[in-house]
Design a protein around this motif. Sequence first.
Motif, PDB file in Angstrom:
ATOM      1  N   SER A 166       0.661  -1.359  -0.017  1.00 49.85           N
ATOM      2  CA  SER A 166      -0.051  -0.007   0.100  1.00 49.85           C
ATOM      3  C   SER A 166       0.804   1.105   0.094  1.00 49.85           C
ATOM      4  N   TYR A 206      -5.320   5.128   2.312  1.00 45.33           N
ATOM      5  CA  TYR A 206      -4.174   4.187   1.632  1.00 45.33           C
ATOM      6  C   TYR A 206      -4.622   3.835   0.298  1.00 45.33           C
ATOM      7  N   SER A 244      -3.843   1.279  -3.239  1.00 49.21           N
ATOM      8  CA  SER A 244      -2.929   0.211  -3.768  1.00 49.21           C
ATOM      9  C   SER A 244      -1.729   0.752  -4.551  1.00 49.21           C
TER      10      SER A 244
END
Length: 208
Positions: A162, A175, A177
């Motif tokens: 992350s 957060y 990917s």
Amino acid sequence: MKKKKLIIITLLLIVGVLLSSCSNYNFKPTIEYKIQDFTMIDHRGETVTLDDLKGQPWIAMFIFTNCKTICQPMTLNMSIVQEKLVEKGLEDYKIVGFSVDPENDTPEALSKYLDYFTVPDESKWHLLTGYDQKFIEQFALQSFKALVKKPEDDDQVIHGSSFYLVDENGVAVKYYSGYSEEENSAKAVPYDEIALDMETLINNMKKK
């Protein structure tokens, strides 16, 4: 004819106002993780503390130089995020990478690692080390709710992929990917969203 022109101009103005109002982005934090105080060393050999980073937002990730899987793609993706920030003309931000293998990741090793990537502005980056394995494992868990674990019989450290957006007060607020196995990473790594969220934090900060 004049009346028709006036109507067209009025309609164009209305459309412009509507489009402008639609473009106002309402940033909503999805997490609230207070980052614990730290004193670390970056890839330039300079001391970096949490207080040093406060006053402007930053993006964080967990990587290590001997990583054989996701770290290089993550770092490349972070450089693409910075390209988006540069395109927006943003200056008040930092990019922070915490090493999850501090025993091997010296400042020199981290500096050499970053040299492999073409980053738009290296001065914004801090790849951090200068602590022990136990510290980074508890730091990741307590500050980012993230798992970091180095197996006893393996040199590959377990960690997440992350990216974390941290506000100017040292609180992680969102957060994303930071890695995708898809051929088109943009589908899973939201470069534009991260840049827009960063821009919003910076603008909100300047209004205070």
